[in-house]
Design a protein around this motif. Structure first.
Motif, short mmCIF file in Angstrom:
data_model
loop_
_atom_site.label_atom_id
_atom_site.label_comp_id
_atom_site.label_asym_id
_atom_site.label_seq_id
_atom_site.Cartn_x
_atom_site.Cartn_y
_atom_site.Cartn_z
N TYR A 21 0.81 -1.04 -0.13
CA TYR A 21 -0.50 0.19 -0.49
C TYR A 21 0.63 1.16 0.09
CZ TYR A 21 -2.04 4.04 2.33
OH TYR A 21 -2.91 5.19 2.17
N GLY A 22 1.75 1.26 1.34
CA GLY A 22 3.13 2.26 0.72
C GLY A 22 3.55 2.81 -0.52
N ILE A 23 3.25 2.07 -1.03
CA ILE A 23 5.01 2.18 -2.73
C ILE A 23 5.19 3.27 -2.76
CG2 ILE A 23 2.68 2.38 -4.35
CD1 ILE A 23 4.63 0.51 -6.09
N GLU A 24 6.01 3.52 -2.35
CA GLU A 24 6.85 5.46 -2.36
C GLU A 24 6.75 5.68 -3.90
OE1 GLU A 24 8.71 2.27 -1.84
OE2 GLU A 24 9.24 2.66 0.80
N GLY A 25 6.12 6.84 -4.40
CA GLY A 25 5.85 7.60 -5.31
C GLY A 25 5.51 7.10 -6.14
#
Length: 455
Positions: free
Chosen positions: A399-403
């Motif tokens: 979910y918190g995949i950067e960019g």
């Protein structure tokens, strides 16, 4: 050789980065004893940050799960966090080739004066590998995967220069910056910040942790804020009184410990960054150099954690709402403390909790939608590589995949090979917005300098 490198990297940032920093410290003529102490302190800082972050996640996770279960909505994609997804990236057969690509680009850009950032955060090379892995899986082209990784390296280094003054100001460590892909989110957040500055009343609100303490007294203290927010989240999750109070105390504990741990980054990186800066200045007169390090150096800012926790109920509510519209399947869990959204917001706003929260509300749907779209690809990779075991009928994602915007646009632009020409158009738009963002940040730096002179 590849197995040796992978073995060292598998030790994690808490082991790998201190080794790198000790070698750099010795290379810039720092005394052996001081170099070793600084390096070990950096390892302790990373370990401490991860321990506190994990403790906070364990406190919030039961309440978050209880809240979603109470709605009766079934979300079939599990957020497994960064570590399992990093394992998927490392399992890509060409993963280690990204190392010479990153190092080579950094060396060339330094030599040509295109960046002032020496990126020592080699452990986070997995972020470039993940992008390459996604592109390879979607397009079937290894060449395009390497090109996508190279584009990300270049933009990370350019952005490291752009955010350097802000990162140094927030961390209180000179000559450092953060070349992390998550900070490319600033390209999207800068226009939002500009828009908020045009709204009467809203543009007058500037709530950082110090101003909160001035305005609301004891309620602005980290311990009290943490307790209140923890109680609210557990209450929303319809937990028992016992769990509500325990969650409040645990979140309060985390918010008090974060600044203490962050001081260790100052103790470790401060002397090394200063020595490295002086060393490079002697050899390249007129140039300013900085060391690129992980986002954790800004972990002492309570605004980061207060906003991240306040966004938890927003993330859960939006996950449920978007699921009803059929555009989200993700249950935010392992990355529910979404620093990928709040770290760039911290940099853009300088720590304005009010604006950071609004930015988080606006970008949360992006994280949900993008992580949902990548879920089938990541699940298939995990199954093919035998990296993870996934229960039948479920998908996994981060979910918190950067960019998320950058990665989504870049993968679709690369998929021009399969006819997705509109992806190229989106990439051109992103780059145009990037150039506007450069001007925005330069103006912000000037305002910071004027404020410092005034103070």
């Amino acid at each position: 050789m590849g197995d040796i490198i992978k073995y060292i990297l598998d030790m994690g940032a808490a082991v790998f980065l201190p080794i790198v920093m000790i070698l750099i410290a010795l290379g810039v003529k720092m005394k052996f004893k001081k170099a070793v102490v600084c390096g070990l302190t950096l390892g302790i800082a990373f370990t401490g940050m991860n321990v506190v972050l994990g403790f906070m996640f364990q406190s919030i996770s039961p309440a978050a799960t209880a809240f979603v279960n109470s709605t009766g909505i079934k979300l079939t994609t599990i957020d497994v966090g960064w570590a399992p997804v990093a394992a998927i990236a490392w399992a890509w057969p060409y993963a280690l080739i990204i190392f010479p690509i990153q190092i080579g680009i950094n060396v060339v850009m330094l030599a040509l004066g295109w960046t002032n950032c020496l990126n020592v955060d080699m452990w986070n090379v997995w972020g470039k590998i993940l992008t390459a892995t996604l592109v390879a899986a979607i397009t079937g082209s290894i060449v395009l995967a390497f090109i996508a990784a190279a584009i990300q390296v270049v933009l990370e280094l350019k952005n490291a220069d752009i955010v350097q003054k802000s990162v140094a100001d927030l961390s209180k460590i000179h000559n450092i910056t953060c070349p992390h892909v998550m900070n490319l989110e600033g390209v999207v957040l800068a226009p939002i910040s500009k828009l908020l500055d045009q709204i009467p009343g809203v543009n007058k609100i500037n709530l950082d942790s110090d101003k909160l303490k001035e305005k609301i007294g004891i309620f602005g203290e980290n311990s009290v804020m943490g307790f209140i927010v923890g109680v609210l989240i557990a209450g929303i999750g319809q937990c028992s009184l016992k769990v509500i109070l325990q969650t409040g105390v645990e979140i309060a504990t985390a918010l008090v410990l974060f600044p203490l741990v962050a001081n260790l980054f100052l103790e470790s990186l401060g002397p090394i960054a200063e020595a490295a800066g002086d060393y490079m200045k002697k050899r390249y007169k007129g140039r300013e150099f900085c060391i690129g390090i992980d986002w954790s150096v800004m972990g002492g800012r309570s605004e980061l954690w207060v906003t991240s926790i306040l966004l938890v109920p927003v993330e859960l509510i939006l996950a449920i709402v978007l699921a009803k519209f059929g555009i989200n399947s993700v249950l935010p869990l392992a990355a529910i403390i979404n620093v990928a959204a709040t770290v760039p917001a911290l940099i853009i706003t300088g720590g304005n909790i009010f604006k950071m929260f609004i930015m988080g509300v606006i970008t949360t749907p992006i994280y949900l939608i993008v992580s949902s779209e990548f879920a089938p690809v990541l699940t298939n990779l995990a199954e093919v590589q035998h990296t993870l075991t996934i229960p039948q009928g479920q998908l996994l994602t981060y979910y918190g995949i950067e960019g998320p915007e950058f990665r989504w646009i870049l993968t679709h632009a690369a998929n021009v090979i399969n006819g997705e020409f509109w992806g190229i158009g989106l990439l051109i738009c992103f780059m145009g917005l990037f150039f506007w963002y450069v001007k925005f940040m330069k103006k912000k730096d000037i305002q910071m300098e004027l404020k410092e002179q005034k103070d």
